[in-house]
Design a protein around this motif. Structure first.
Motif, short mmCIF file in Angstrom:
data_model
loop_
_atom_site.label_atom_id
_atom_site.label_comp_id
_atom_site.label_asym_id
_atom_site.label_seq_id
_atom_site.Cartn_x
_atom_site.Cartn_y
_atom_site.Cartn_z
N LYS A 125 47.87 42.45 47.21
CA LYS A 125 46.60 43.15 47.37
C LYS A 125 45.82 42.59 48.57
O LYS A 125 45.23 43.34 49.36
CB LYS A 125 45.77 43.04 46.09
CG LYS A 125 46.32 43.87 44.93
CD LYS A 125 45.72 43.47 43.59
CE LYS A 125 44.21 43.69 43.57
NZ LYS A 125 43.64 43.36 42.25
N GLN A 126 45.83 41.27 48.72
CA GLN A 126 45.12 40.66 49.85
C GLN A 126 45.73 41.08 51.18
O GLN A 126 45.01 41.44 52.13
CB GLN A 126 45.16 39.13 49.73
CG GLN A 126 44.32 38.57 48.60
CD GLN A 126 44.33 37.06 48.60
OE1 GLN A 126 44.11 36.42 49.61
NE2 GLN A 126 44.61 36.47 47.45
N SER A 129 45.03 44.81 51.84
CA SER A 129 43.63 45.01 52.22
C SER A 129 43.38 44.59 53.68
O SER A 129 42.69 45.27 54.43
CB SER A 129 42.70 44.23 51.30
OG SER A 129 42.75 44.73 49.98
N ASN A 173 41.83 46.99 45.50
CA ASN A 173 41.37 45.90 44.64
C ASN A 173 41.08 46.35 43.22
O ASN A 173 40.97 45.52 42.30
CB ASN A 173 40.12 45.25 45.25
CG ASN A 173 40.44 44.48 46.51
OD1 ASN A 173 41.49 43.86 46.62
ND2 ASN A 173 39.54 44.54 47.50
#
Length: 821
Positions: A125-126, A129, A173
């Motif tokens: 996810k990081q 993003s 997120n």
């Protein structure tokens, strides 16, 4: 009931926990609950991995303790900012933060904080993003293209990026995963990310703050470069951030500032909320560090300069003047001052990009015409670079070698300006020709070989003409020659008739400063005198080699000379130091009692004239502005000029009274009509033939004509027997020429002992009245004329070194001054 159990009072908990109790029992119960809370918080903290724990106990403090992980994240960002400044630093910081997040996530798995599956999802996810944010940031114009947009377009694009980023990253997120519960989606988290209070505050702040920031930048800063641009942008950004902070507080009830940073990375964040103030070691918040505040204050000066420019110029020239004010070169600063004060004029016309600067000696005005070829958004930027070139032009012909040096300086100056402009507004802001020159100069600086750059200058720029002149009424300007010369390049001589100065710039200056000597050798001056001369030269902006005092070089080629904006580079010191002006107040403070008489008189002529004209009543006032070292000489000069004017007035009054001008004073309102060049300009005094005619003012005879060859058909030799003299007075054994000639005509005879070069005193007989030449009877025709150059005929292509003295004379006789309308 004991006193300590009395009711009727109320006790409140700290740490945001409130409990209403009664008396002593209420206080005990409050403390019990508070300690239970602290115990629970401590146990929770102890259960965390060591890198997630607070680094100290911050209970009761307004400053939150950071964790090791938070400190490491800030350290990584700072490191990235030094390794790759600017946008590169931001991207590297994001990449390095992913690396250190991966390291801490692995440690979380090792410590049982999360499972390996949960770790992979978190890292994914990081990364996703980060990639999405970077990709969205590249949509639409970026970099230089973004700077070219108007304020509204910039705000709209920024808002679009912000909404898209919040939407995409919010969606990513909102995805949830746990080993026990599996996959899920948090719709509330997504909504908060896109349309929550914080998001809405960001949108409104982007619009309101962005419009303030970009409007200031676009309307008032476009064209500035260097520190002026940076400081102005700091002010614009500060104004925008203040609006954003107000928006945050109004919508969310809080806002954050950062009070310290290292290389742009925040260190100490302060949250200002309705519930109080909290501080933390963090990089968030609007930058309000001391350096930013100082730069913002400096930027107010830039905005004021912009406002002053806007009062006198508009359009492309307004933008160009902003650039001229901020290039940071002595010549561009001086040219900016001249244009703002009206001492220089500029005309812009459509054309092929050529420019010409000429100096009008009559009005002492530098005039520049630029056939401007630029168009489009960056036309003003390109025009500013052209102004930087013309700042080095002096408007006169300095000879072949002088022109070559001046042209090299001018090209060097505009290339530096072009490089500064390209650094702010991008390569597209300057023409391809300018960009090529910037690359040539950069290559020369890298390789320390300026031959290609010099060859380019010689092949592409005309050095046959000179375009600019620094006027110097009493000022000393380095012209690369150790001999003192006037504005026409003629040698200035001392009372012995010898030229003042010597070979070599520094040795020549020593001769000028200490006695007005000729050819005195360097070894004959003391170390104190040498140090003083060098100090004055450095103070003027001149540069020398960094060697012991007696070995300094001020001319020729030298390596590793520090030039502002360029660092240490090989330079031609002759070209670099050309045109630098000494601070004459400092010169007089240090050498006012010994400087060459001609230089002293030139500098103080106007003040001494005012004191003399007033009959010494203004001497005390004038003396207060003269350094102590020069006051004795100034007093003697004022006294000499008082005698000069007084004696002349007495003779003029006698002529008027005895031979009359029909009630009109000799020095009356019509003096300018009678004492100037033209047909029958002057005063006629009817006198019996043979009457002795006195000289009105003292001076030196320049023409003695004892022939009467008047031809009525051609009008030649209409003056008959006549005497011409250069009006002036002697001070310190040196004749001080006013630049005004006395012409006395129609004599019957002239004293035999009066010859060219003879000294003439006021009231001395210079001839006897008659009717020679074009005359209808015995009379004296008295006329005054203004002269250019040292005995040279009046030609418009010459400078006028006598302008100040001539104006003083005209002021004394009540005539309009030179250049007056």
């Amino acid at each position: 009931m004991p006193d300590n159990e009395k009711t009727g009072s109320r006790s409140k908990m700290k740490d945001n926990f409130k409990y209403e109790g009664d008396g002593e029992m209420g206080r005990i119960m409050s403390d019990f609950l508070m300690y239970n809370m602290r115990e629970g918080r401590g146990m929770s903290e102890a259960a965390k991995p060591v890198y997630e724990r607070r680094m100290w106990d911050d209970d009761g403090s307004w400053i939150e303790a950071p964790s090791i992980r938070g400190v490491v994240n800030i350290g990584v960002s700072i490191t990235a900012s030094f390794l790759a400044p600017g946008v590169g630093g931001a991207l590297m910081g994001a990449a390095l933060n992913l690396v250190d997040d991966a390291m801490f996530t692995a440690m979380d798995v090792q410590n049982g904080v999360m499972t390996a599956d949960e770790a992979w999802v978190s890292m994914g996810k990081q990364a996703l993003s980060s990639v999405a944010s970077a990709a969205i940031g590249q949509i639409g114009p970026t970099g230089d293209a973004f700077k070219a947009l108007g304020a509204g377009a910039k705000v709209g694009l920024t808002l679009g990026h912000q909404v898209a980023t919040n939407t995409v990253t919010g969606a990513i997120n909102a995805i949830e995963y746990s080993s026990e519960g599996g996959w899920g989606y948090n719709g509330e988290a997504f909504r908060e990310s896109v349309v929550g209070k914080q998001a809405l505050a960001g949108y409104v702040g982007s619009v309101a703050g962005g419009m303030v920031q970009h409007s200031i930048a676009d309307s008032s800063l476009f064209g500035f470069v260097g520190e002026d641009y940076a400081n102005g942008m700091a002010t614009a950004t500060m104004a925008g951030n203040l609006v954003r902070m107000g928006t945050d507080y109004a919508i969310t009830g809080s806002t954050s500032i950062n009070l310290a940073n290292i290389n742009g990375v925040g260190l100490f964040e302060v949250n200002l909320g309705r519930d109080g103030i909290r501080g933390s070691i963090s990089s968030g918040g609007y930058d309000m560090s001391m350096g930013t505040i100082i730069n913002s204050i400096k930027g107010i000066g830039t905005l004021q300069t912009s406002a002053d420019i806007g009062k006198k110029f508009d359009g492309d020239l307004e933008v160009a003047m902003r650039g001229l004010s901020s290039y940071g070169l002595d010549e561009t600063d001086e040219y900016f001052r001249q244009l703002m004060n009206g001492e220089a004029e500029i005309t812009i016309a459509d054309g092929d990009g050529t420019a010409l600067t000429e100096y009008d000696a009559e009005t002492q005005t530098k005039r520049t015409r630029i056939d401007h070829a630029g168009d489009g958004q960056f036309a003003g930027i390109q025009l500013g670079v052209v102004l930087a070139h013309e700042a080095f032009r002096n408007g006169i012909d300095d000879g072949e070698r002088g022109q070559q040096i001046e042209t090299s300086e001018a090209v060097f100056g505009h290339t530096v300006a072009a490089g500064m402009a390209a650094g702010i507004y991008g390569d597209s802001s300057i023409s391809q020709a300018m960009l090529d020159e910037v690359e040539l100069l950069r290559e020369a600086q890298r390789t320390k070989d300026f031959s290609k750059f010099s060859a380019h200058v010689a092949a592409n720029y005309d050095s046959s003409k000179d375009y600019w002149k620094l006027t110097a009424e009493g000022e000393l300007i380095n012209d690369g020659d150790g001999w003192l010369r006037d504005e026409n390049g003629d040698l200035v001589r001392n009372e012995n008739g010898d030229p003042i100065g010597a070979n070599g710039v520094e040795t020549g200056l020593l001769n000028i400063l200490y006695g007005g000597t000729s050819g005195r050798s360097y070894d004959n001056f003391s170390d104190e005198e040498i140090a003083t001369a060098q100090q004055l030269m450095v103070q003027s902006g001149m540069t020398s080699t960094d060697v012991p005092m007696h070995e300094r070089m001020w001319t020729g080629n030298a390596d590793n000379i520090h030039v502002p904006g360029l660092g240490s580079v090989p330079v031609n010191l002759t070209a670099l130091n050309m045109g630098k002006k000494l601070d004459m107040n400092s010169v007089m403070s240090k050498t006012g009692d010994s400087i060459a008489t001609e230089a002293f008189v030139n500098y103080y002529y106007g003040e001494a004239h005012d004191a003399a004209k007033s009959g010494f009543s203004q001497l005390s006032s004038a003396m207060s502005n003269v350094p102590l070292t020069a006051q004795g000489r100034f007093g003697r000069l004022s006294a000499t000029m008082t005698d000069f004017y007084g004696n002349g007035s007495a003779v003029a009054q006698k002529l008027s009274q005895e031979y009359g001008l029909e009630g009109e004073d000799f020095f009356g309102p019509s003096t300018n009509d009678k004492h100037s060049l033209g047909m029958h300009k002057g005063n006629d005094f009817g006198m019996p033939e043979g009457t002795a005619v006195p000289s009105i003012f003292s001076g030196v005879a320049s023409v003695i004509d004892r022939t009467d060859d008047y031809d009525p058909l051609t009008g030649e030799d209409s003056s008959g027997l006549n005497v011409q003299s250069r009006i002036g007075f002697t001070f310190e054994d040196l004749f001080i020429d006013t630049g005004v000639d006395s012409n006395s005509m129609h004599f019957s005879s002239i004293p035999e002992d009066l010859e060219v070069g003879s000294e003439i005193s006021s009231n001395m007989t210079i001839g006897y009245a008659g009717d020679s030449g074009a005359s209808d009877g015995s009379h004296l025709h008295q006329q005054f004329t203004l002269r250019r150059g040292y005995g040279k005929p009046a030609t418009m292509d010459q400078a006028n070194p006598y302008r100040a003295r001539q104006n003083s004379f005209l002021d004394f006789v009540g005539a309009p001054l030179i250049g007056a309308s």
